[in-house]
Design an enzyme around this catalytic site. Structure first.
Site, PDB file in Angstrom:
ATOM      1  N   ASP A 139       0.823  -1.209   0.000  1.00 14.13           N
ATOM      2  CA  ASP A 139       0.000   0.000   0.000  1.00 14.13           C
ATOM      3  C   ASP A 139       0.859   1.263   0.000  1.00 14.13           C
ATOM      4  O   ASP A 139       2.022   1.217  -0.433  1.00 14.13           O
ATOM      5  CB  ASP A 139      -0.972  -0.057   1.186  1.00 14.13           C
ATOM      6  CG  ASP A 139      -2.325   0.530   0.843  1.00 14.13           C
ATOM      7  OD1 ASP A 139      -2.358   1.706   0.473  1.00 14.13           O
ATOM      8  OD2 ASP A 139      -3.341  -0.179   0.941  1.00 14.13           O
ATOM      9  N   HIS A 204      -4.267   6.275   2.239  1.00 11.63           N
ATOM     10  CA  HIS A 204      -4.848   5.016   1.759  1.00 11.63           C
ATOM     11  C   HIS A 204      -4.362   3.821   2.583  1.00 11.63           C
ATOM     12  O   HIS A 204      -5.163   3.000   3.056  1.00 11.63           O
ATOM     13  CB  HIS A 204      -4.460   4.874   0.281  1.00 11.63           C
ATOM     14  CG  HIS A 204      -5.132   3.783  -0.465  1.00 11.63           C
ATOM     15  ND1 HIS A 204      -4.677   2.482  -0.460  1.00 11.63           N
ATOM     16  CD2 HIS A 204      -6.211   3.788  -1.285  1.00 11.63           C
ATOM     17  CE1 HIS A 204      -5.446   1.750  -1.231  1.00 11.63           C
ATOM     18  NE2 HIS A 204      -6.391   2.521  -1.749  1.00 11.63           N
ATOM     19  N   SER A 532     -10.724  -0.738  -2.805  1.00 15.49           N
ATOM     20  CA  SER A 532      -9.571  -0.653  -1.909  1.00 15.49           C
ATOM     21  C   SER A 532      -9.995  -0.828  -0.458  1.00 15.49           C
ATOM     22  O   SER A 532      -9.249  -1.338   0.355  1.00 15.49           O
ATOM     23  CB  SER A 532      -8.924   0.731  -2.015  1.00 15.49           C
ATOM     24  OG  SER A 532      -8.088   0.811  -3.129  1.00 15.49           O
TER      25      SER A 532
END
Ligand SMILES: *[C@@H]1O[C@H](CO)[C@@H](O)[C@H](O)[C@H]1NC(C)=O
Ligand SMILES: *[C@@H]1O[C@H](CO)[C@@H](O)[C@H](O)[C@H]1NC(C)=O
Ligand SMILES: *[C@@H]1O[C@H](CO)[C@@H](O)[C@H](O)[C@H]1NC(C)=O
Ligand SMILES: *[C@@H]1O[C@H](CO)[C@@H](O)[C@H](O)[C@H]1NC(C)=O
Ligand SMILES: *[C@@H]1O[C@H](CO)[C@@H](O)[C@H](O)[C@H]1NC(C)=O
Ligand SMILES: *[C@@H]1O[C@H](CO)[C@@H](O)[C@H](O)[C@H]1NC(C)=O
Ligand SMILES: *[C@@H]1O[C@H](CO)[C@@H](O)[C@H](O)[C@H]1NC(C)=O
Ligand SMILES: *[C@@H]1O[C@H](CO)[C@@H](O)[C@H](O)[C@H]1NC(C)=O
Ligand SMILES: *[C@@H]1O[C@H](CO)[C@@H](O)[C@H](O)[C@H]1NC(C)=O
Ligand SMILES: *[C@@H]1O[C@H](CO)[C@@H](O)[C@H](O)[C@H]1NC(C)=O
Length: 746
Positions: A139, A204, A532
C-alpha cells in the site's frame, strides 16, 4: 470515483507521463524478467542475472549499468533497462518465463464490522492464535502514530517473523502491532516527491491497515459523523506494511519486490488494494506474487477495481487470488437542508461542518455569473458554477445552488462562498467530502430550491452536518468492478463482495482529509469508498477464519468465505457478475461444513489445461523433470475445483452444455449426509451426480459432477444463473452458477 486519492494519484501519473512520455525505440526501458521459482540457494542469483543480461545486451559494462534489481527470496527474476530486441532475446532464454515492461498501477472503511456481525467478545474469538497472524499490506505506507495501531497489551512479534522496519524522518518506527514497515522505490527514472520512508503521505495505507487489523477505538468518528467503535476485523493480528505506492502510482517492479520480501518474512496473508489492466497471469506482477505466496500457503486478496458498473471491468482475476468487489453497508449519510420559507429538504453527502443552525443567504449559479468576465476564455457553464464563471461579489458569504456535481465546492470556497448545494439527476451511492458545508440533492428538490431563490428578495438556507441513516443492504456499489473477466472465461470474478462504500477508518495526518491544499482538516480518521476499502475487510475475514483453522490452505479459506456468503438484498442487472458469491459472512465462514480445496499441483494441472507449456511450468514448479504429461490431465469445463461454476458460451452456439467436476472435503462434524439442492433460472437445467454425499469421517473427500445445459437461441447478451447448495440440515454450502454469452464478442 469518490476515491479522491485515486484521482489525485492518477492526475500526478498523467502529468508525469506527459513529461517522461518519450517513446524512442533507442531508449532502454525498465523490464521485468521473470524466471519462476526461487533459485537454488547455492548459486548467486545476481551472477546468474548479470550473465543472462550480458549475453542479451552483448556488453558486460552496459549490462551492469542496466540492471536495476534482483529478486530471489521468494521467486526468481530481475529488473533491467532493456531495448525491445534485448527483451525479446531474454524471453527466448532457457530459464526465463516471461519478460514484460514495467508499468504503473493505481490504488483502487467502524461500523462495518458490526454490520458483518463480527464478534467483539473474546469468547467468540481466538486472540492467542490471532495475535500470531501477520497481515501484510502492499500500500501507500502507514501512519503508525494513529491510536488504531497502539501496541498496548501486545507481546513480542511471533517467532516466525523475519521482516524489517525501515525508519526515516517522518516515520517514527514500528511497534508490537505494526511489526514491519518497508518501502520500495526501485524505478529511479520516476523520482518520488515524498520522503523515502514507510510513512503514509496519502492516507490510503493507513485506512486499509486499520480496517483489516486496527485495534478498537471507542467513540471514533469524523467530526461526529458515523460515530461508533472503529475496529479492524482482526484487532489482535499484527500488521506488516510494504509501501509500494507513491503519489505517482505503484510500479510493477516495486510490487514484485514487496511480494519477494513479504513471502520470505513469514506473513500469513497479503492484501493488495492496487490494480491495473489485466494481463496474462505470468506477465502480471500481482498474479505472479500471489502465485508464489499461494505456494507457501499464503492467501492474497485483491481489490476488484473501481471501473463499475461497466461490464468487463474486473481486475486481479488469477484463480489463486481472492478478488473482492465493494458492497454497501446499511448506513447512508443524510444532510438536512432548510430553506428560509420553512421547507426542509433531505440531501445526501459527507459534510463535516456544522452551521450551528445558522441561516445564510443563498443564490444560484445562474444568478451569480460574472458578466464582465472574459467569456471567450471561460467557456464554462454558469448554472453549474463552473470555475471562472462566477462573480466573487455575488458568491462571497453565500450558499450556492449549482447544477450537476463536478467538484464546484472548491471553486465556491475560493470565492469565499459558505456552502454548496449540487443538484444531480441521479444520486449515486458514493459521496466525497466537501471542502465547505455541502450537499447533493435530487433534481426535484433542486428545482424547489431554485424556485425559492427566485421567489424572494433575501433567500436564506441552512445546511446541517451529515447524520447517519439506515438503508437496505447489501447491494453492490455503483463503482465496484463487474465481470466477466477476459483472462479466463471459466472462472467467475469477483469472488465475493465486502463493505467498501463510505467506510470510516484511521487516516494519516500527513495530509488533509481531501488532499486539497486549502483544506486543513486532519482528524486522523476519514470516510472513503472503493474496492480498496472492501479488500481489507475480506483479508481480515480470511485471517479470522485462519485463527480457527491455522492449517487450512488459501483455497480452503477462500472456499469457506465464498460458500457462506450472503446474497445481495438489492439486485442490479449485472447480478453475480457484480457480487460473485455474495457478501462475506466471516462468522458463518468459520463453520462452512464442506470446502472446495485446491492444491498447488491442481493449479499446475489447471495451467497445463490452459495451454501453458511444460517449459514454462517447469520453472514455476522449480522442480525439474516435471511436465504437463507427468500430471493427470484435468477434465471438465474449467479444470479447477473452484467454489463457483461459470463459463462463457460460444456466441454462435444455441444449445450448450458445460460440465464441472468437483471434490468437497468434510470439515464439519465428521459424520454427515449432504443433499444437493439446485436452483436454476428459466432456460437452465442443472443436474448433480450423485445427489447425496455421505461422509463418515472428518477430512473425507467426495467427488461429484454438475451438468449444466440450456438453449441460448436469443440474440444479444444473454446470461442465466443458478446455484448448487449442499445441505446437511445444519450447513448450507452454496456455489453460484453463471453461464453467459455476449454476442458482440468475437
Ligand atoms: C511514439 O510511438 C508512436 C507509435 O509507435 C509514434 O507514432 C510516435 O511518433 C512516437 N513518439 C515519439 C516521441 O517518438
Ligand atoms: C517530514 O520530515 C521533514 C524533515 O524531517 C520535514 O521537513 C517535513 O515537514 C515533514 N513532513 C511532514 C508532512 O510532516
Ligand atoms: C470577473 O472575471 C474577470 C476575469 O475574466 C475578473 O478579472 C474579475 O475580477 C471578475 N469579477 C468578479 C466580480 O468576480
Ligand atoms: C480573453 O481571453 C483570451 C485568451 O486568453 C485573450 O486572447 C483575449 O484577449 C481576452 N479578451 C479580453 C477582452 O480580455
Ligand atoms: C450546465 O450544466 C448543467 C448540469 O450539468 C446542465 O444541465 C445544463 O444544461 C448546462 N447548461 C449549459 C448552458 O450548458
Ligand atoms: C430561476 O431564475 C433563473 C434566472 O432567471 C432561471 O434561469 C431559472 O430557470 C429559474 N428557476 C426556476 C425553477 O424557475
Ligand atoms: C437503524 O438501525 C439500527 C440497527 O438495526 C436500529 O437500532 C435503529 O433504530 C434504526 N434507526 C432508524 C432511524 O430506523
Ligand atoms: C514453450 O513455449 C515456448 C515459447 O512460446 C517455446 O519456445 C517452447 O518450444 C515451448 N515448449 C514446449 C515443450 O512446447
Ligand atoms: C463456436 O461454435 C462454432 C460452431 O459450432 C465453431 O465453429 C467454433 O469453432 C466455436 N468456437 C469456439 C471458440 O469454440
Ligand atoms: C446416505 O445416508 C442417508 C442417511 O443416512 C441414507 O438414507 C442414504 O441411503 C445414504 N446414501 C448413500 C449413497 O450411501
Amino acid at each position: 470515483m469518490s476515491d479522491t486519492i485515486l484521482v489525485f494519484a492518477l492526475c500526478l501519473y498523467l502529468a508525469a507521463t506527459l513529461i517522461h512520455g518519450s517513446n524512442e525505440s533507442n531508449q532502454r526501458k525498465p523490464h521485468i524478467v521473470y524466471m519462476g521459482d526461487v533459485p537454488d540457494p547455492e548459486v548467486s542469483v545476481t551472477n546468474v542475472h548479470l550473465n543472462l543480461l550480458s549475453k542479451a545486451i552483448g556488453d558486460e559494462q552496459i549490462a551492469r549499468e542496466s540492471k536495476i534489481h534482483s529478486y530471489g527470496k521468494s521467486f526468481n527474476g530481475f529488473v533491467a533497462n532493456l531495448l525491445p530486441h534485448e527483451a525479446k532475446k531474454l524471453s527466448e532464454e532457457d530459464g526465463v518465463v516471461s519478460v514484460f515492461e514495467n508499468t504503473r498501477r493505481k490504488l483502487h472503511t467502524t461500523r462495518s464490522w458490526d454490520f458483518l456481525r463480527m464478534p467483539t467478545s473474546w469468547k467468540l474469538r481466538n486472540p492467542k492464535v490471532e495475535s500470531n497472524i501477520i497481515v501484510a499490506l502492499m500500500d501507500t505506507g502507514i501512519w503508525v502514530d494513529s491510536p488504531s495501531f497502539s501496541d498496548k497489551g501486545f507481546g513480542p512479534p511471533p517467532p516466525k517473523w523475519k521482516g524489517k522496519c525501515d525508519k526515516g524522518s517522518n516515520f517514527t518506527g514500528c511497534n508490537k502491532k505494526v511489526i514491519g514497515a518497508r518501502y520500495y522505490n526501485l524505478d529511479k527514472s520516476f523520482p518520488i516527491e515524498e520522503d523515502p520512508t514507510p510513512a503514509d503521505y496519502m492516507g490510503h495505507g493507513t485506512h486499509t491497515s486499520s480496517t483489516a487489523a486496527g485495534v478498537s477505538i471507542h467513540d471514533a468518528s469524523l467530526y461526529g459523523i458515523a460515530k461508533g467503535t472503529a475496529r479492524g476485523g482482526v484487532p489482535s493480528a499484527r500488521i506488516a506494511m510494504y509501501k509500494v505506492c507513491w503519489s505517482g502510482g505503484c510500479t510493477d517492479m516495486d510490487i514484485l519486490a514487496g511480494f519477494d520480501d513479504a513471502i520470505h518474512d513469514g506473513v500469513d496473508l497479503i492484501s493488495v488494494s492496487i490494480g491495473g489492466p489485466s494481463r496474462d497471469f505470468f506477465e502480471d506482477p500481482i498474479a505472479i506474487g500471489a502465485f508464489h505466496a499461494m505456494k507457501k500457503r499464503i492467501l492474497t486478496s485483491c481489490s476488484a477495481g473501481n471501473g463499475g458498473p461497466d461490464l468487463f471491468s474486473v481486475e486481479n482475476v488469477a484463480p489463486w487470488v481472492l478478488t473482492v468487489g465493494a458492497s454497501s453497508m446499511d448506513r447512508d449519510f443524510r444532510v438536512d437542508i432548510q430553506l428560509g420559507n420553512g421547507i426542509k429538504i433531505a440531501g445526501n453527502g459527507i459534510n463535516t461542518y456544522s452551521t450551528k443552525k445558522k441561516m445564510y443567504p443563498i443564490t444560484s449559479g445562474t444568478l451569480a455569473g460574472n458578466l464582465t468576465g472574459n467569456s471567450t476564455y471561460y467557456t464554462g457553464n454558469t448554472s453549474a458554477c463552473d470555475h471562472g464563471t462566477l462573480s466573487q461579489d455575488k458568491v462571497k458569504g453565500r450558499i450556492m445552488y449549482c447544477l450537476g456535481n463536478s467538484g464546484q465546492d472548491s471553486t465556491i470556497k475560493q470565492l469565499d462562498g459558505v456552502g454548496a448545494i449540487m443538484s444531480v439527476t441521479e444520486l449515486l451511492d458514493v459521496y466525497y467530502i466537501t471542502l465547505l458545508p455541502g450537499s447533493l440533492v435530487v433534481v426535484n428538490d433542486g428545482n424547489k430550491i431554485d424556485r425559492y431563490i427566485n421567489s424572494t428578495k433575501n433567500p436564506k438556507a441552512m445546511i446541517d452536518r451529515s447524520r447517519s441513516v439506515n438503508m437496505t443492504a447489501p447491494f453492490v456499489a455503483s463503482f465496484s468492478a463487474r465481470g466477466p473477466q477476459m483472462i479466463n472465461h471459466n472462472i467467475l470474478k469477483p469472488d465475493v463482495v465486502a463493505p467498501g462504500l463510505n467506510i470510516l477508518a484511521a487516516y494519516t495526518t500527513l495530509t488533509s482529509l481531501t488532499g486539497d491544499p486549502s483544506d486543513n482538516r486532519r482528524p486522523g480518521y476519514n470516510i472513503i469508498s472503493g474496492t480498496s476499502m472492501s479488500n481489507p475487510h475480506a483479508i481480515a475475514a480470511a485471517a479470522y477464519v485462519k485463527s480457527f483453522h491455522p492449517d487450512w490452505s488459501p483455497a480452503a479459506i477462500k472456499s469457506a468465505l465464498m460458500t457462506t456468503a450472503t446474497p445481495m438484498k438489492t439486485k442490479d442487472k449485472t447480478g453475480k457478475l457484480g457480487s460473485g458469491a455474495g457478501q462475506i459472512n466471516p462468522v458463518r465462514a468459520v463453520h462452512p461444513g464442506l470446502i472446495y480445496d485446491i492444491s498447488f499441483s491442481s493449479y499446475i494441472r489447471f495451467l497445463c489445461k490452459e495451454g501453458y507449456n511444460s517449459t514454462a511450468l517447469n520453472k514455476l514448479i522449480g522442480d525439474k523433470g516435471h511436465s504437463c504429461s507427468s500430471f493427470k490431465p484435468v477434465h471438465g469445463t474449467d479444470g479447477l475445483n473452484y467454489p463457483s461454476m461459470h463459463t462463457r458460451i460460444n456466441s454462435t452456439q444455441t444449445r450448450f452444455s458445460a460440465i464441472f467436476y468437483r471434490t468437497v472435503t468434510e470439515v464439519g462434524t465428521g459424520s454427515s449426509s449432504y443433499k444437493a439442492i439446485v436452483r436454476a433460472s428459466k432456460g437452465l437445467s442443472i443436474e448433480v451426480v450423485p445427489r447425496t454425499l455421505n461422509f463418515s469421517r472428518l477430512h473425507e473427500k467426495k467427488s461429484f459432477k454438475v451438468i449444466v445445459k440450456g438453449n441460448s437461441a436469443e440474440a444479444g447478451p444473454w446470461s442465466r444463473s443458478g446455484a448448487l447448495v449442499w445441505s446437511d440440515g445444519k450447513h448450507s454450502v452454496k456455489s453460484s452458477i453463471l453461464i453467459y454469452k455476449f454476442s458482440e464478442l468475437i
